[in-house]
Design a protein around this motif. Structure first.
Motif, PDB file in Angstrom:
ATOM      1  N   THR A  43       0.770   9.769   2.437  1.00 17.33           N
ATOM      2  CA  THR A  43       1.742   9.602   1.358  1.00 17.33           C
ATOM      3  C   THR A  43       2.514  10.891   1.132  1.00 17.33           C
ATOM      4  OG1 THR A  43       0.336   7.938   0.295  1.00 17.33           O
ATOM      5  CG2 THR A  43       2.029   8.959  -1.070  1.00 17.33           C
ATOM      6  N   SER A  82       0.824  -1.201   0.000  1.00 18.58           N
ATOM      7  CA  SER A  82       0.000   0.000   0.000  1.00 18.58           C
ATOM      8  C   SER A  82       0.864   1.260   0.000  1.00 18.58           C
ATOM      9  CB  SER A  82      -0.933   0.000   1.206  1.00 18.58           C
ATOM     10  OG  SER A  82      -1.700   1.183   1.262  1.00 18.58           O
ATOM     11  N   ASN A 132      -4.964   8.119   2.707  1.00 20.16           N
ATOM     12  CA  ASN A 132      -3.729   7.806   1.979  1.00 20.16           C
ATOM     13  C   ASN A 132      -3.050   9.003   1.324  1.00 20.16           C
ATOM     14  OD1 ASN A 132      -3.081   4.956   2.286  1.00 20.16           O
ATOM     15  ND2 ASN A 132      -5.037   4.555   1.284  1.00 20.16           N
ATOM     16  N   HIS A 178       0.890   3.695  -3.319  1.00 19.35           N
ATOM     17  CA  HIS A 178       0.380   5.063  -3.270  1.00 19.35           C
ATOM     18  C   HIS A 178       1.466   6.082  -3.596  1.00 19.35           C
ATOM     19  CE1 HIS A 178      -3.142   3.240  -1.290  1.00 19.35           C
ATOM     20  NE2 HIS A 178      -3.762   4.266  -1.815  1.00 19.35           N
TER      21      HIS A 178
END
Length: 405
Positions: free
Chosen positions: A389, A53, A385, A57
């Protein structure tokens, strides 16, 4: 699955994030970032999901960079194949054998590949990386093996201690996944707090989209889910404290059953004995090996999510529950208040009566349920996210700016 070093593994359809229209072959990448990819390339749960993940991302949000995933081997699965479908993510396998590769020999490959930053995603970095020009980052998820050593084998504790302490001492930057984990790093390893940055985790995007009624009906029928249930998700081990939920269930409204999803360990026998003792066999449903694609639906149909773990590094299942619009009851004593926010309920991990009271309080008040769902969904946006990120990329860039590249 076989794959040559430096080339993509065979692609699979169905990746969750659509690839951008850019063609990396036509670009000169601004930055090459390497990752310890052992778990990203081989594990289908836990740290594997976290690793994929995070990298996925980054690749989608910052497509101008190249993300090199270093692993001694790779597992064939739809989930992993889809991850390597992104064109700016590249699998890197050993050129000259696996022995000591992740711990030491990988440095030659990182140098050859012109990696500027190497991120150890789970508690370790290569030995002697501090003597190269490559800047290193390590993620520390938790130090539970030091806080609760009885949960771990002696040899495992020693290995974890060696790797994580070395990484914290020699990495240029430490990422802690919670303030509690940061505090543990400072306490146990005497690390300067300024070297540690807290960057929270998010959960898979599939938990953020409500399923339609037809899909939910299929999931309910497939797993014979009760109409009303309390949900618990996580490995069935002593630290996760499922026995407390069983004890509390005896005092919870009988219209509600308990659904448990998780891998069973030897602790499961302890839980079984408690279920038999309390006469609750008909009120508890155990599920395991649930397809990840169905898990959000099981969350979304739950009335309450109960998570009375004695200790966690963060608590991703709580994030999954809040995104699924489910009220949460968790335990005090570690970091679960960070994950659940001020509007979830918390009880001592040794207080079954308190847990039952908290669950009943939620179940008996539609007004409180609505408030907890609304406030919980608002709170959990801090773990979205795009935000985390961006925080990670900012951390990388700050590290490079101090390195005079």
């Amino acid at each position: 699955m076989e794959a040559e070093s430096g080339k993509h593994i065979q692609k699979a359809e169905g990746t969750k994030l659509e690839q951008s229209s850019f063609e990396p072959s036509a670009l000169s990448f601004q930055l090459k970032i390497g990752f310890d990819g052992k778990r990203a390339a081989n594990n289908l749960t836990g740290l594997g999901n976290y690793s994929r993940s995070l990298i996925e991302h980054l690749a989608h949000q910052f497509p101008e960079n190249q993300y090199l995933v270093y692993s001694p081997k790779v597992k064939s699965s739809k989930q992993i194949d889809a991850f390597f479908k992104l064109k700016n993510i590249e699998l890197k396998l050993p050129l000259n054998g696996r022995f000591l590769w992740r711990s030491l020999n990988i440095l030659k490959d990182l140098s050859r590949d012109e990696v500027k930053i190497y991120h150890g995603l789970s508690h370790e970095i290569p030995f002697a990386i501090q003597h190269t020009r490559i800047k290193s980052v390590v993620t520390i998820h938790d130090l539970i093996f030091l806080r609760f050593p009885r949960y771990f084998k002696y040899i495992d504790r020693k290995l974890y201690l060696l790797k994580s302490r070395y990484a914290c001492k020699h990495a240029n930057k430490i990422i802690a996944i919670s303030e509690k984990t940061k505090a543990d790093i400072v306490e146990f390893y005497k690390i300067d707090p300024d070297k540690i940055q807290v960057i929270y985790q998010s959960c898979d995007d599939s938990f953020k989209m409500p399923f339609n009624k037809e899909t939910l009906s299929r999931i309910r029928a497939t797993y014979k889910l009760p109409e009303k249930y309390i949900l618990n998700v996580g490995t069935i081990e002593e630290r996760k404290n499922l026995k407390l939920i069983v004890q509390a269930l005896k005092e919870v409204n009988e219209a509600y059953k308990l659904v448990v999803i998780g891998k069973q360990t030897k602790y499961f026998k302890t839980v079984e004995k408690e279920i038999e003792k309390l006469g609750l066999k008909n009120r508890i449903l155990f599920l395991k090996n649930i397809p990840f694609s169905d898990l959000p639906g099981i969350y979304q149909m739950a009335s309450v999510f109960a998570y009375p773990s004695f200790y966690e590094g963060f608590g991703i299942p709580i994030i999954e529950a809040l995104y699924s619009n489910v009220p949460v009851v968790a335990a005090t004593g570690s970091c679960l208040e960070e994950a659940g926010g001020p509007d979830s309920l918390y009880v001592s991990p040794t207080d079954s009566t308190g847990l039952a009271a908290a669950i009943n309080q939620i179940l008996s008040s539609e007004q409180q349920q609505a408030r907890m769902k609304k406030k919980g969904l608002e709170f959990v946006q801090k773990f979205n996210n795009p935000l985390v990120t961006q925080q990670l990329m900012d951390s990388y860039k700050a590290l490079l700016n101090t390195a005079n590249y």
